[in-house]
Enzyme design. Structure first.
Site, PDB file in Angstrom:
ATOM      1  N   ASP A 232     -39.227  41.340  13.880  1.00 47.89           N
ATOM      2  CA  ASP A 232     -40.091  40.647  14.917  1.00 47.89           C
ATOM      3  C   ASP A 232     -39.280  39.578  15.592  1.00 47.89           C
ATOM      4  OD1 ASP A 232     -43.480  39.401  15.810  1.00 47.89           O
ATOM      5  OD2 ASP A 232     -41.642  40.059  17.136  1.00 47.89           O
TER       6      ASP A 232
ATOM      7  N   ASP B 203     -37.806  40.019  22.557  1.00 46.83           N
ATOM      8  CA  ASP B 203     -38.789  40.157  21.496  1.00 46.83           C
ATOM      9  C   ASP B 203     -38.870  41.721  21.109  1.00 46.83           C
ATOM     10  OD1 ASP B 203     -42.369  39.941  21.346  1.00 46.83           O
ATOM     11  OD2 ASP B 203     -41.047  40.179  19.752  1.00 46.83           O
TER      12      ASP B 203
HETATM   13  C1  LIG Z   1     -45.888  41.333  16.801  1.00 47.93           C
HETATM   14  C2  LIG Z   1     -46.744  42.320  16.049  1.00 47.93           C
HETATM   15  C3  LIG Z   1     -47.959  42.277  16.792  1.00 47.93           C
HETATM   16  C4  LIG Z   1     -49.100  43.036  16.226  1.00 47.93           C
HETATM   17  N1  LIG Z   1     -48.830  44.321  15.466  1.00 47.93           N
HETATM   18  C5  LIG Z   1     -49.419  45.314  15.304  1.00 47.93           C
HETATM   19  N2  LIG Z   1     -50.742  45.344  15.670  1.00 47.93           N
HETATM   20  N3  LIG Z   1     -49.088  46.391  14.622  1.00 47.93           N
HETATM   21  C6  LIG Z   1     -47.412  44.316  14.554  1.00 47.93           C
HETATM   22  C7  LIG Z   1     -46.354  43.704  15.455  1.00 47.93           C
HETATM   23  C1  LIG Z   2     -45.360  35.515  22.916  1.00 43.31           C
HETATM   24  C2  LIG Z   2     -45.840  36.597  21.918  1.00 43.31           C
HETATM   25  C3  LIG Z   2     -44.957  37.890  22.080  1.00 43.31           C
HETATM   26  C4  LIG Z   2     -45.448  38.851  21.210  1.00 43.31           C
HETATM   27  N1  LIG Z   2     -45.597  38.324  19.639  1.00 43.31           N
HETATM   28  C5  LIG Z   2     -44.678  38.717  18.717  1.00 43.31           C
HETATM   29  N2  LIG Z   2     -43.897  39.790  18.999  1.00 43.31           N
HETATM   30  N3  LIG Z   2     -45.088  38.288  17.521  1.00 43.31           N
HETATM   31  C6  LIG Z   2     -46.369  37.028  19.544  1.00 43.31           C
HETATM   32  C7  LIG Z   2     -45.852  36.099  20.720  1.00 43.31           C
END
Ligand SMILES: CC1CCN(C(=N)N)CC1
Ligand SMILES: CC1CCN(C(=N)N)CC1
Length: 328
Positions: free
Chosen positions: A32, A217
């Site tokens: 991520d 992202d």
């Molecule tokens: C970036 C994260 C957002 C939350 N996620 C999820 N609900 N499986 C995983 C990735």
């Molecule tokens: C700005 C947001 C983008 C989605 N996220 C993530 N991939 N962990 C959380 C932060």
């Protein structure tokens, strides 16, 4: 050293899961670039919150507890996790961090329990937004980067089949033409960059707007752009509409979807129309769009829908960070 690891898509390409060796265990983690914590399901969790995921064994010989260190993280979609911190050896496709902070979960939200393909996350944003207290820890990339052949990692995400991440080198077989680099603003901890104009479809139906600041992202499934760009796109999709019940733009699954060309660093990157059919809504033979409005998120996000159309280079070889994109 270098590392090369497969990026395996979950259903609907919702996220990309990669095998990571921690001590003597292999866990499958969601890489991520939008967060900065390496956290894992662990033996410290209640069994009610685990549904088949592999648990990091905090009692293993190589795991050293960092006493007094805790973490708690919540994501844009309302999911979250929390726990304590260990140090252990972490190997990603050959790139090895001999003492990496491994955040062992004591509790995770239901979204993670039901995400049965993922044993946790490996954050690749900047360490400035790591959520460990009392002292933030470095991401895997920050821990190993000085030992890499080159201080960069790359992402090659594919639809419905394995792509890859590399650490320490650029795989020239993964792209065509040249790489266009643009400056990164990491002041908010993300791989932030500025995107320019956009064009819907190949027919030169030119836009007048520009997209502006955005983040790259890998942890976000879709592409979220300013309203003007999104409305301009769906005005070219017959039968499309905004569904408040579905929470976004939908269209008949049979609709013909135009491409979207986005200018970054003066180069036009084409996202094929097929990338914008994300998944069936489950009702009325309509499908949920891979392009949605950024309102409510606070960021314009170039997520997996965009990243599948390019080869992406997350580069710290120049002192200040930059991001590179190439067609593939
Ligand atoms: C970036 C994260 C957002 C939350 N996620 C999820 N609900 N499986 C995983 C990735
Ligand atoms: C700005 C947001 C983008 C989605 N996220 C993530 N991939 N962990 C959380 C932060």
């Amino acid at each position: 050293q270098t590392g090369t690891v497969a990026a395996n898509p979950e259903q609907y390409d919702q996220a990309y899961i990669c095998p990571v060796t921690i001590g003597s265990q292999t866990l499958h983690l969601d890489f991520d670039t939008g967060s900065s914590d390496l956290w894992v399901f662990s033996n410290l969790m209640p069994s009610s919150e685990v549904d088949g995921q592999t648990e990091f064994n905090t009692n293993s010989a190589g795991a050293t507890k960092k006493d007094g260190y805790t973490w708690s993280i919540s994501y844009g979609d309302g999911s979250g996790a929390s726990g304590v911190v260990y140090a252990d050896t972490v190997n990603v496709g050959g790139a090895t961090a001999t003492s990496q902070a491994v955040e062992a979960a004591t509790s995770v939200s239901s979204e993670f329990t039901s995400d049965t393909g993922s044993d946790g996350l490996l954050g690749l944003a900047f360490s400035s937004i790591n959520q460990v207290k009392p002292t933030p820890q470095t991401t895997f990339f920050d821990t190993v980067k000085s030992s890499l052949e080159a201080e960069l990692f790359t992402a090659d995400l594919q639809s419905n089949g394995p792509g890859s991440y590399t650490f320490g080198y650029i795989d020239s077989s993964k792209y065509t033409g040249s790489i266009t680099y643009t400056a990164v603003d990491n002041s908010q901890g993300f791989w932030g960059f500025t995107a320019g104009g956009y064009t819907v479809g190949g027919g030169g139906s030119n836009s007048t707007g520009t997209i502006g600041s955005a983040i790259a992202d890998t942890g976000t499934s879709l592409m979220y752009l300013p309203t003007a760009a999104v409305q301009s796109y769906y005005s070219q999709v017959s039968g499309s509409s905004y569904s408040s019940s579905q929470g976004g733009y939908i269209f008949p699954c049979s609709a013909s979807l135009p491409s979207l060309t986005v200018s970054i660093g003066g180069h036009g990157f084409v996202v094929p129309g097929s990338n914008f059919n994300y998944s069936p809504t489950g009702s009325g033979n309509t499908c949920f769009g891979g392009l949605q409005e950024n309102t409510g998120i606070g960021f314009t996000i170039f997520g997996d829908v965009f990243l599948r159309a390019v080869y992406a280079i997350f580069d710290e070889t120049q002192g200040s960070p930059r991001i590179g994109f190439a067609a593939q």
